[in-house]
Design a protein around this motif. Structure first.
Motif, PDB file in Angstrom:
ATOM      1  N   ALA A 399       0.887  -1.154  -0.208  1.00 12.01           N
ATOM      2  CA  ALA A 399      -0.007   0.166   0.068  1.00 12.01           C
ATOM      3  C   ALA A 399       0.922   1.245  -0.041  1.00 12.01           C
ATOM      4  O   ALA A 399       0.584   2.435  -0.589  1.00 12.01           O
ATOM      5  CB  ALA A 399      -0.872   0.168   1.249  1.00 12.01           C
ATOM      6  N   MET A 400       1.869   1.230   0.578  1.00 14.47           N
ATOM      7  CA  MET A 400       2.842   2.635   0.821  1.00 14.47           C
ATOM      8  C   MET A 400       3.497   2.767  -0.455  1.00 14.47           C
ATOM      9  O   MET A 400       3.638   3.838  -1.142  1.00 14.47           O
ATOM     10  CB  MET A 400       4.106   2.018   1.750  1.00 14.47           C
ATOM     11  CG  MET A 400       3.309   2.103   3.422  1.00 14.47           C
ATOM     12  SD  MET A 400       4.611   2.249   4.400  1.00 14.47           S
ATOM     13  CE  MET A 400       5.441   3.680   4.493  1.00 14.47           C
ATOM     14  N   VAL A 401       3.836   1.606  -1.195  1.00 19.08           N
ATOM     15  CA  VAL A 401       4.380   1.689  -2.588  1.00 19.08           C
ATOM     16  C   VAL A 401       3.323   2.337  -3.607  1.00 19.08           C
ATOM     17  O   VAL A 401       3.650   3.155  -4.305  1.00 19.08           O
ATOM     18  CB  VAL A 401       5.134   0.337  -3.090  1.00 19.08           C
ATOM     19  CG1 VAL A 401       5.287   0.500  -4.598  1.00 19.08           C
ATOM     20  CG2 VAL A 401       6.504  -0.108  -2.188  1.00 19.08           C
ATOM     21  N   ASP A 402       2.020   1.717  -3.356  1.00 13.23           N
ATOM     22  CA  ASP A 402       1.132   2.062  -4.451  1.00 13.23           C
ATOM     23  C   ASP A 402       0.759   3.415  -4.271  1.00 13.23           C
ATOM     24  O   ASP A 402       0.469   4.369  -5.490  1.00 13.23           O
ATOM     25  CB  ASP A 402      -0.029   1.085  -4.225  1.00 13.23           C
ATOM     26  CG  ASP A 402       0.200  -0.495  -4.661  1.00 13.23           C
ATOM     27  OD1 ASP A 402       1.191  -0.699  -5.330  1.00 13.23           O
ATOM     28  OD2 ASP A 402      -0.830  -1.090  -4.341  1.00 13.23           O
ATOM     29  N   LEU A 403       0.606   3.930  -3.062  1.00 12.19           N
ATOM     30  CA  LEU A 403       0.107   5.397  -2.739  1.00 12.19           C
ATOM     31  C   LEU A 403       1.170   6.168  -3.294  1.00 12.19           C
ATOM     32  O   LEU A 403       0.977   7.236  -3.765  1.00 12.19           O
ATOM     33  CB  LEU A 403      -0.532   5.380  -1.314  1.00 12.19           C
ATOM     34  CG  LEU A 403      -1.641   4.534  -1.046  1.00 12.19           C
ATOM     35  CD1 LEU A 403      -2.397   4.995   0.154  1.00 12.19           C
ATOM     36  CD2 LEU A 403      -2.831   4.295  -2.102  1.00 12.19           C
ATOM     37  N   THR A 404       2.484   6.206  -2.765  1.00 11.71           N
ATOM     38  CA  THR A 404       3.491   7.067  -2.914  1.00 11.71           C
ATOM     39  C   THR A 404       3.852   7.101  -4.306  1.00 11.71           C
ATOM     40  O   THR A 404       4.301   8.113  -4.805  1.00 11.71           O
ATOM     41  CB  THR A 404       4.629   6.866  -2.003  1.00 11.71           C
ATOM     42  OG1 THR A 404       5.008   5.461  -2.299  1.00 11.71           O
ATOM     43  CG2 THR A 404       4.341   6.790  -0.661  1.00 11.71           C
ATOM     44  N   SER A 405       3.767   6.115  -5.137  1.00 10.46           N
ATOM     45  CA  SER A 405       4.006   5.969  -6.512  1.00 10.46           C
ATOM     46  C   SER A 405       3.116   7.037  -7.297  1.00 10.46           C
ATOM     47  O   SER A 405       3.660   7.283  -8.425  1.00 10.46           O
ATOM     48  CB  SER A 405       4.149   4.556  -6.960  1.00 10.46           C
ATOM     49  OG  SER A 405       2.754   3.998  -7.146  1.00 10.46           O
ATOM     50  N   ILE A 406       2.229   7.228  -6.832  1.00  9.88           N
ATOM     51  CA  ILE A 406       0.856   8.149  -7.427  1.00  9.88           C
ATOM     52  C   ILE A 406       1.783   9.429  -7.477  1.00  9.88           C
ATOM     53  O   ILE A 406       1.490  10.351  -8.496  1.00  9.88           O
ATOM     54  CB  ILE A 406      -0.216   8.203  -6.842  1.00  9.88           C
ATOM     55  CG1 ILE A 406      -0.975   6.780  -6.966  1.00  9.88           C
ATOM     56  CG2 ILE A 406      -1.125   9.334  -7.228  1.00  9.88           C
ATOM     57  CD1 ILE A 406      -2.172   6.519  -6.254  1.00  9.88           C
ATOM     58  N   LEU A 407       2.466   9.853  -6.342  1.00 10.31           N
ATOM     59  CA  LEU A 407       3.112  11.077  -6.389  1.00 10.31           C
ATOM     60  C   LEU A 407       4.397  11.238  -6.917  1.00 10.31           C
ATOM     61  O   LEU A 407       5.218  11.958  -6.752  1.00 10.31           O
ATOM     62  CB  LEU A 407       3.242  11.469  -4.890  1.00 10.31           C
ATOM     63  CG  LEU A 407       2.084  11.729  -3.812  1.00 10.31           C
ATOM     64  CD1 LEU A 407       2.352  12.122  -2.681  1.00 10.31           C
ATOM     65  CD2 LEU A 407       1.100  12.277  -4.585  1.00 10.31           C
ATOM     66  N   GLY A 408       4.954  10.029  -7.671  1.00  5.23           N
ATOM     67  CA  GLY A 408       6.074   9.770  -8.298  1.00  5.23           C
ATOM     68  C   GLY A 408       7.247   9.449  -7.184  1.00  5.23           C
ATOM     69  O   GLY A 408       8.269   9.632  -7.785  1.00  5.23           O
ATOM     70  N   ILE A 409       7.099   8.913  -6.181  1.00  8.07           N
ATOM     71  CA  ILE A 409       8.110   8.656  -5.306  1.00  8.07           C
ATOM     72  C   ILE A 409       8.393   7.177  -5.192  1.00  8.07           C
ATOM     73  O   ILE A 409       7.599   6.221  -5.321  1.00  8.07           O
ATOM     74  CB  ILE A 409       7.863   8.936  -3.730  1.00  8.07           C
ATOM     75  CG1 ILE A 409       7.207  10.542  -3.653  1.00  8.07           C
ATOM     76  CG2 ILE A 409       8.723   8.544  -2.767  1.00  8.07           C
ATOM     77  CD1 ILE A 409       8.588  11.556  -4.227  1.00  8.07           C
ATOM     78  N   LYS A 410       9.632   6.777  -5.234  1.00  7.66           N
ATOM     79  CA  LYS A 410       9.945   5.301  -5.407  1.00  7.66           C
ATOM     80  C   LYS A 410      10.498   4.961  -4.048  1.00  7.66           C
ATOM     81  O   LYS A 410      11.613   5.719  -3.492  1.00  7.66           O
ATOM     82  CB  LYS A 410      11.346   5.155  -6.398  1.00  7.66           C
ATOM     83  CG  LYS A 410      10.795   5.680  -7.791  1.00  7.66           C
ATOM     84  CD  LYS A 410      11.961   5.417  -8.684  1.00  7.66           C
ATOM     85  CE  LYS A 410      11.777   5.663 -10.175  1.00  7.66           C
ATOM     86  NZ  LYS A 410      12.930   5.545 -11.208  1.00  7.66           N
ATOM     87  N   LEU A 411       9.881   4.060  -3.119  1.00  5.16           N
ATOM     88  CA  LEU A 411      10.413   3.612  -1.861  1.00  5.16           C
ATOM     89  C   LEU A 411      11.192   2.357  -1.999  1.00  5.16           C
ATOM     90  O   LEU A 411      12.019   2.332  -1.132  1.00  5.16           O
ATOM     91  CB  LEU A 411       9.045   3.306  -1.203  1.00  5.16           C
ATOM     92  CG  LEU A 411       8.218   4.480  -0.834  1.00  5.16           C
ATOM     93  CD1 LEU A 411       7.110   3.844   0.029  1.00  5.16           C
ATOM     94  CD2 LEU A 411       8.720   5.539  -0.098  1.00  5.16           C
ATOM     95  N   ASP A 412      11.242   1.724  -3.049  1.00  8.78           N
ATOM     96  CA  ASP A 412      11.930   0.570  -3.219  1.00  8.78           C
ATOM     97  C   ASP A 412      12.993   0.591  -3.974  1.00  8.78           C
ATOM     98  O   ASP A 412      13.580  -0.311  -4.730  1.00  8.78           O
ATOM     99  CB  ASP A 412      11.014  -0.619  -3.758  1.00  8.78           C
ATOM    100  CG  ASP A 412      11.159  -2.043  -2.955  1.00  8.78           C
ATOM    101  OD1 ASP A 412      12.001  -1.856  -1.718  1.00  8.78           O
ATOM    102  OD2 ASP A 412      10.420  -2.809  -3.253  1.00  8.78           O
ATOM    103  N   GLU A 413      13.864   1.753  -3.981  1.00 10.49           N
ATOM    104  CA  GLU A 413      15.048   1.804  -4.948  1.00 10.49           C
ATOM    105  C   GLU A 413      16.227   0.905  -4.372  1.00 10.49           C
ATOM    106  O   GLU A 413      16.359   0.997  -3.151  1.00 10.49           O
ATOM    107  CB  GLU A 413      15.511   3.316  -4.964  1.00 10.49           C
ATOM    108  CG  GLU A 413      14.577   4.286  -6.106  1.00 10.49           C
ATOM    109  CD  GLU A 413      15.186   5.668  -5.946  1.00 10.49           C
ATOM    110  OE1 GLU A 413      15.443   5.976  -6.999  1.00 10.49           O
ATOM    111  OE2 GLU A 413      15.345   6.462  -4.890  1.00 10.49           O
ATOM    112  N   GLN A 414      16.854   0.473  -5.159  1.00  8.95           N
ATOM    113  CA  GLN A 414      18.079  -0.359  -4.767  1.00  8.95           C
ATOM    114  C   GLN A 414      19.160   0.382  -5.059  1.00  8.95           C
ATOM    115  O   GLN A 414      19.488   0.746  -6.362  1.00  8.95           O
ATOM    116  CB  GLN A 414      17.882  -1.732  -5.353  1.00  8.95           C
ATOM    117  CG  GLN A 414      16.814  -2.588  -4.735  1.00  8.95           C
ATOM    118  CD  GLN A 414      16.818  -3.192  -3.303  1.00  8.95           C
ATOM    119  OE1 GLN A 414      17.907  -3.276  -2.825  1.00  8.95           O
ATOM    120  NE2 GLN A 414      15.924  -2.885  -2.506  1.00  8.95           N
TER     121      GLN A 414
END
Length: 467
Positions: A399-414
């Motif tokens: 859910a965190m990835v899905d919702l923040t990706s709408i704002l163009g944020i990448k949480l899971d960057e490696q």
């Protein structure tokens, strides 16, 4: 139910696409004579966020955004540098793609260039002349604004009170050729040493407004769903687009008009190239984490003004760090998560539903962010529990990835260094277990120099890059 504030009606309207599950959307792009500044980027990010949310809802979005690659400013820049207009355009289009990639903006489905559509523009103007909406005057072609009965409705202006020549794209010399001061140019007679194309009216080039009418209808049809751009484009640019397009086709041009607010600087002054108070994205991403810049640009409702300042950038950085830390802390708990079940998925489902309710109200990203931070709080509280369920951890993370990706944020960057870092962390853990504290401290110091921050938790050592 998604509602969009329609500039034309000045009301929030239920969104009903022309074709089910398909959205056709046009956003005015940059004039490519310089790098894009934060004001340009605000519009680009606002409509990228709109596009991402529409895709989140399940729509297939055809997104068209033009490049104005012939213009007075481009000719001036080419002459200043002693190069051709296409060379100026190619350089700054390349820079544009680099800059929007840095702030994680999706490429448009199509980025048409005005100079690739000259014949279509000429054909469009011919129709307007044939229908009596346009006339030729000494090699220029003008549109009869008073003949279009709805002129002024988008910007809510009385045609008799319009500021004459409101567009900076219209030169003073053209006024003497007009039948009416409020008429606007469709085709411009070439001046000496200017880029030019042959036409029925002599050598010349297109006016600014006509290109968007031509390219939007060419790629999206005579009537399409959404047209977007900055508030400064309401008049005269979008007003003129409506007049041109509907005069030619006899059909409604656009169903939903959307306009984003300005970026302001000190003393609430609008940021613009003409005022000389702009900051380019090209320069800023060298000084600021591009993810922070994207979050800053995304986190205010698109119709509201956005104040650019170092303090507001820092607030964005702090808030983004809270989100990322919550995500990484919870993700770390996957290592010791159990197969048990609990009520966390139901709590997440409610937050996601509330997020959609907020965003369905004219893409209210500020209220949507409230729900994202509710998710952050849930993640923090859950990751602090003694025992966590793997299913629930994954539900929150997704859910965190899905919702923040709408704002163009990448949480899971490696990071490329992740394997090397993890190896050093493991060596440090072994040194601590062996009570070899000298080696342990040395490894911690080496990691710190690499920008890696270690956290010793009951579940083991975790690390993150200090951005």
């Amino acid at each position: 139910m998604l509602k969009i504030f329609n500039t034309l009606t000045r009301e929030k309207e239920e969104f009903k696409p022309i074709t089910p599950n398909q959205v056709n959307m046009y956003v005015c792009g940059p004039t490519v004579y310089n790098y894009i500044h934060i004001g340009n980027a605000r519009s680009i990010v606002a409509f990228d966020t709109v596009r991402r949310y529409l895709e989140f809802l399940g729509y297939k979005v055809k997104f068209v955004s033009n490049f104005t690659d012939v213009d007075d400013k481009m000719i001036k820049e080419a002459n200043r540098e002693g190069i051709t207009v296409p060379e100026v355009a190619d350089r700054f289009i390349k820079a544009f793609y680099e800059d929007i990639a840095a702030i994680n903006v999706q490429k448009a489905t199509i980025n048409p260039r005005a100079t690739d559509n000259i014949q279509d523009i000429i054909d469009f103007v011919k129709v307007l002349i044939d229908k009596g909406y346009a006339y030729e005057s000494d090699g220029d072609v003008f549109y009869r604004a008073r003949k279009f009965k709805h002129y002024g409705e988008l910007s809510d202006q009385n045609i008799d009170q319009l500021v004459q020549g409101a567009s900076e794209h219209i030169g003073e010399v053209e006024f003497d050729k007009k039948q009416d001061p409020i008429d606007f140019v469709l085709w411009k007679k070439a001046k000496p040493n200017e880029i030019e194309w042959d036409s029925p009216w002599g050598m010349g080039r297109p006016g600014w407004h006509i290109e968007c009418s031509v390219m939007s209808t060419k790629y999206l049809g005579d009537t399409f769903d959404i047209h977007g751009g900055g508030q400064d484009l309401e008049f005269p640019h979008h007003e003129n687009e409506i007049a041109q397009s509907e005069a030619k086709t006899g059909k409604k041009f656009v169903n939903y008009w959307m306009h984003n607010g300005f970026v302001t600087v000190e003393n609430n002054e609008k940021m613009s190239k003409s005022l000389g108070n702009f900051v380019t994205v090209h320069d800023l991403v060298k000084q600021t984490n591009p993810q922070v810049l994207r979050f800053f640009l995304s986190s205010t409702h698109y119709r509201r003004p956005l104040e650019y300042s170092q303090s507001n950038l820092q607030k964005a950085a702090d808030n983004l760090e809270k989100i990322k830390n919550a995500y990484n802390n919870l993700k770390f708990r996957l290592a010791d998560a159990t197969t048990e079940t609990d009520d966390i998925p139901a709590q997440v489902e409610k937050i996601v539903t509330d997020f959609k309710t907020a965003m369905n109200d004219d893409f209210n990203v500020q209220n949507g962010l409230t729900e994202i931070f509710n998710l952050v709080n849930l993640a923090n509280n859950y990751s602090a529990q003694t025992a966590v369920a793997k299913t629930s951890v994954n539900v929150i993370l997704k859910a965190m990835v899905d919702l923040t990706s709408i704002l163009g944020i990448k949480l899971d960057e490696q990071k490329d260094l992740s394997d090397e870092i993890q190896k050093m962390v493991d060596q440090r853990d072994q040194a601590r277990a062996d009570k070899d504290f000298a080696t342990s401290d040395k490894l911690r110091d080496q990691l710190k120099e690499m920008g890696v921050i270690l956290e010793d938790t009951p579940q083991g050592t975790r690390w993150h890059i200090n951005d």
